[in-house]
Enzyme design. Structure first.
Site, PDB file in Angstrom:
ATOM      1  N   ARG A   1       2.318 -58.700 -48.935  1.00  0.00           N
ATOM      2  CA  ARG A   1       0.887 -59.018 -48.950  1.00  0.00           C
ATOM      3  C   ARG A   1       0.472 -59.547 -50.312  1.00  0.00           C
ATOM      4  O   ARG A   1       1.076 -59.222 -51.329  1.00  0.00           O
ATOM      5  CB  ARG A   1       0.042 -57.776 -48.638  1.00  0.00           C
ATOM      6  CG  ARG A   1       0.230 -57.213 -47.242  1.00  0.00           C
ATOM      7  CD  ARG A   1      -0.725 -56.056 -47.007  1.00  0.00           C
ATOM      8  NE  ARG A   1      -0.480 -55.380 -45.746  1.00  0.00           N
ATOM      9  CZ  ARG A   1      -1.169 -54.332 -45.311  1.00  0.00           C
ATOM     10  NH1 ARG A   1      -2.133 -53.830 -46.057  1.00  0.00           N
ATOM     11  NH2 ARG A   1      -0.881 -53.773 -44.160  1.00  0.00           N
TER      12      ARG A   1
ATOM     13  N   SER B   1      -3.414 -57.001 -42.390  1.00  0.00           N
ATOM     14  CA  SER B   1      -4.108 -55.870 -41.772  1.00  0.00           C
ATOM     15  C   SER B   1      -5.591 -55.882 -42.146  1.00  0.00           C
ATOM     16  O   SER B   1      -6.284 -56.865 -41.892  1.00  0.00           O
ATOM     17  CB  SER B   1      -3.422 -54.557 -42.157  1.00  0.00           C
ATOM     18  OG  SER B   1      -3.911 -53.481 -41.404  1.00  0.00           O
ATOM     19  N   HIS B   2      -6.094 -54.811 -42.747  1.00  0.00           N
ATOM     20  CA  HIS B   2      -7.524 -54.681 -43.032  1.00  0.00           C
ATOM     21  C   HIS B   2      -7.909 -55.257 -44.388  1.00  0.00           C
ATOM     22  O   HIS B   2      -9.063 -55.159 -44.799  1.00  0.00           O
ATOM     23  CB  HIS B   2      -7.923 -53.207 -42.985  1.00  0.00           C
ATOM     24  CG  HIS B   2      -7.211 -52.371 -44.005  1.00  0.00           C
ATOM     25  ND1 HIS B   2      -5.860 -52.126 -43.929  1.00  0.00           N
ATOM     26  CD2 HIS B   2      -7.648 -51.749 -45.118  1.00  0.00           C
ATOM     27  CE1 HIS B   2      -5.501 -51.366 -44.958  1.00  0.00           C
ATOM     28  NE2 HIS B   2      -6.548 -51.136 -45.692  1.00  0.00           N
TER      29      HIS B   2
ATOM     30  N   LYS C   1       4.921 -59.924 -42.004  1.00  0.00           N
ATOM     31  CA  LYS C   1       5.623 -58.695 -41.626  1.00  0.00           C
ATOM     32  C   LYS C   1       6.699 -58.995 -40.582  1.00  0.00           C
ATOM     33  O   LYS C   1       6.447 -59.725 -39.613  1.00  0.00           O
ATOM     34  CB  LYS C   1       4.587 -57.718 -41.070  1.00  0.00           C
ATOM     35  CG  LYS C   1       5.110 -56.376 -40.618  1.00  0.00           C
ATOM     36  CD  LYS C   1       3.909 -55.530 -40.170  1.00  0.00           C
ATOM     37  CE  LYS C   1       4.320 -54.445 -39.241  1.00  0.00           C
ATOM     38  NZ  LYS C   1       3.160 -53.750 -38.664  1.00  0.00           N
TER      39      LYS C   1
ATOM     40  N   GLU D   1      -2.931 -40.582 -41.056  1.00  0.00           N
ATOM     41  CA  GLU D   1      -4.291 -40.239 -41.471  1.00  0.00           C
ATOM     42  C   GLU D   1      -5.142 -41.483 -41.711  1.00  0.00           C
ATOM     43  O   GLU D   1      -6.361 -41.412 -41.751  1.00  0.00           O
ATOM     44  CB  GLU D   1      -4.239 -39.377 -42.733  1.00  0.00           C
ATOM     45  CG  GLU D   1      -4.242 -40.105 -44.060  1.00  0.00           C
ATOM     46  CD  GLU D   1      -3.040 -41.012 -44.289  1.00  0.00           C
ATOM     47  OE1 GLU D   1      -3.161 -41.952 -45.089  1.00  0.00           O
ATOM     48  OE2 GLU D   1      -1.978 -40.795 -43.664  1.00  0.00           O
ATOM     49  N   SER D   2      -4.504 -42.645 -41.845  1.00  0.00           N
ATOM     50  CA  SER D   2      -5.221 -43.898 -42.110  1.00  0.00           C
ATOM     51  C   SER D   2      -5.652 -44.596 -40.830  1.00  0.00           C
ATOM     52  O   SER D   2      -5.844 -45.812 -40.825  1.00  0.00           O
ATOM     53  CB  SER D   2      -4.350 -44.825 -42.953  1.00  0.00           C
ATOM     54  OG  SER D   2      -3.104 -45.055 -42.321  1.00  0.00           O
TER      55      SER D   2
END
Length: 540
Positions: free
Chosen positions: A46, A145-146, A155, A385-386
């Protein structure tokens, strides 16, 4: 946190589309500079083209390296190629396609020239390989992604359909940097022609009835809102509504490479994070209009769940509810199928798993660790958790081996339809049974040397015997589930825990902490975590 967090983006916050395009094609990376090298994190390479971290040369070299890697591994089947709505994703897809075609790789792109969510690409790889064509398929998904609109991401997903492991990504990155350093002489390029297509959306949407009780959702008549946050899931949600005749509204169907419709995240940046209250502020404002309202990030591998009575759910809270519901309703799963979680996810999951009589399978951070268990059915659910998770089909077979934000968002509607209660209401019931934990992640400064030492720290190096007045019950540097290194440490007591891991991008380390004894105890845990880690690093 900036005082502009949660407020609408202004023109001054938006990327310069032309500048980003020029930078992608014109700036040339120097791989002797660490920030300009190809580096694969947990979800690919990224960076932004504006700082020469994600440019045409990176993608030319990385794609050529992937071709060489798959050749060395004997992967001769098709390569599925998809991308999200980031501007750099469009450019990188064009670049990658030219290299793949020149290397005579059989590439499958979207039949309708649509964006492809990460879970749809994983689903396509698994479907092809399950059908036993005599060869193995793999894929590339072009997404950061975000991350903010100025970023790009690239990826590789091997034949198991999930994120490539570090052995693969290390080889690909090193080879890509060699190719760049050598002036791209080994890169083959050709004008793309005769490229095959695949209906990612149709295949994914049609298969959802084998993992989600869409009939229960339809029969309940609940009102559903789905906000793609300008991401790749936009046309998927409309297709889901039409195929299954659901009362589902695509709340915001706009796609804009500047994401001008977003509210700013906690630090004032535009970031499409569906687990962030600031990024989701405009979505949360409409919670009274729907029984379930959801959000996804740009590649739809993350989910955000909004309820009328609870607002945006903490990702840990929703994971606990999803696990409790799924293991009670999925009778086709193996009786010994485990609950998979990362070590920095909430311990309320541990208590839910114990109440279900299910084995807890704790792994380091990174969804790749869940892949083998999802494939063989020994892990029924894997979650981070993300706000990333996936789970098995009704019959206990694999669905995706990458995170699926669309799936987890639909599950919230199934839970509401079947139980008659919102996921946030069900979480409150769980806290009445198991306690009400408080959880937070904070950062602490660390030099590169300290970060390196923390990544290799052994739990035995921690001298402390107590944490916030409680006896320490475990000092972990390896995951109990698979004995893989944590890249940090986790310290536990009966009522609380903290985990410390170095950041991959900043000179800080991350402290994850949770307490079942209230906010004040959590602050004490965090303060002592800094001291305990600091003392251990001095002796490292």
């Amino acid at each position: 946190m900036t005082d502009r967090a949660g407020t609408p983006a202004q023109p001054s916050d938006l990327i310069d589309v032309d500048a980003l395009r020029r930078a992608y094609y014109e700036l040339k990376p120097d791989v002797s500079i660490p920030e300009q090298r190809v580096v694969f994190g947990t979800s690919g390479h990224r960076g932004s083209s504006l700082n020469t971290a994600f440019n045409e040369d990176h993608i030319l070299a990385t794609t050529q390296a992937i071709v060489e890697y798959r050749n060395a591994q004997g992967i001769t089947g098709p390569l599925f190629l998809g991308a999200d709505t980031h501007l750099l994703s469009e450019f990188a897809t064009t670049t990658a396609l030219a290299v793949l075609v020149a290397n005579e790789v059989r590439v499958l792109v979207d039949e309708f020239d649509d964006w492809v969510p990460t879970p749809a690409l994983s689903h396509a790889i698994i479907k092809y390989n399950r059908e036993e064509h005599g060869d193995q398929a793999d894929g590339i998904v072009v997404t950061p992604s975000h991350n903010p609109p100025s970023d790009g991401g690239f990826k590789y997903n091997p034949p198991h359909g999930g994120p490539a492991d570090t052995d693969a990504t290390k080889w690909i990155a090193e080879r890509a940097n060699e190719i760049i350093a050598d002036g791209l002489k080994d890169v083959r390029q050709a004008e793309p022609s005769g490229v095959e297509t695949y209906d990612f959306r149709g295949n994914y949407v049609a298969d959802l009835e084998n993992i989600i009780d869409v009939k229960a959702i339809k029969d309940s008549g609940i009102r559903i809102g789905a906000d793609p946050l300008g991401g790749a899931s936009v046309n998927y949600w409309q297709a889901i509504a039409e195929r299954y005749d659901l009362d589902l509204t695509v709340v915001n169907p706009d796609v804009d490479p500047t994401w001008s419709f977003m509210t700013l995240d906690w630090d004032g940046k535009i970031r499409m994070d569906p687990s962030s209250p600031s990024a989701m502020a405009s979505v949360v404002a409409r919670r009274a209009d729907y029984d379930i309202l959801t959000g996804n990030d740009a590649d739809a591998d993350r989910h955000g769940i909004v309820t009328p009575d609870g607002g945006l759910m903490n990702p840990n809270h929703y994971l606990a509810v999803a696990i409790d519901y799924l293991f009670r309703t999925r009778t086709g799963w193996r009786k010994d199928a485990a609950v998979g979680k990362t070590l920095v996810s909430s311990s309320i999951i541990d208590r839910v798993a114990e109440s279900l009589g299910r084995r807890l399978w704790e792994v380091p951070v990174g969804f790749k660790w869940f892949v083998p268990g999802l494939i063989d059915g020994s892990v029924g659910f894997g979650g981070e958790e993300s706000a990333g998770a996936s789970f098995l089909r009704f019959d206990g077979s694999v669905w995706t081996t990458d995170k699926d934000g669309i799936l987890l968002a639909l599950l919230a509607s199934e839970i509401r339809a079947v139980t008659g209660k919102s996921p946030s209401e069900l979480y409150r019931e769980l806290t009445e049974r198991f306690g009400d934990p408080v959880y937070q992640r904070v950062d602490a400064p660390a030099s590169p040397a300290e970060k390196a030492a923390l990544g290799k720290l052994d739990g035995d190096a921690i001298a402390a015997t107590e944490l916030a007045g409680e006896p320490i019950t475990a000092k972990l540097s390896r995951a109990p589930g698979n004995d893989a290194p944590l890249g940090g440490v986790k310290v536990q007591t009966e009522k609380a825990w903290f985990a410390a891991r170095p950041s991959g991008t900043e000179n800080v380390y991350k402290i994850y902490a949770e307490s079942f004894a209230g906010e004040e105890n959590l602050r004490e845990v965090q303060e002592e975590a800094r001291r305990i880690v600091g003392d251990a690093l001095k002796g490292a």
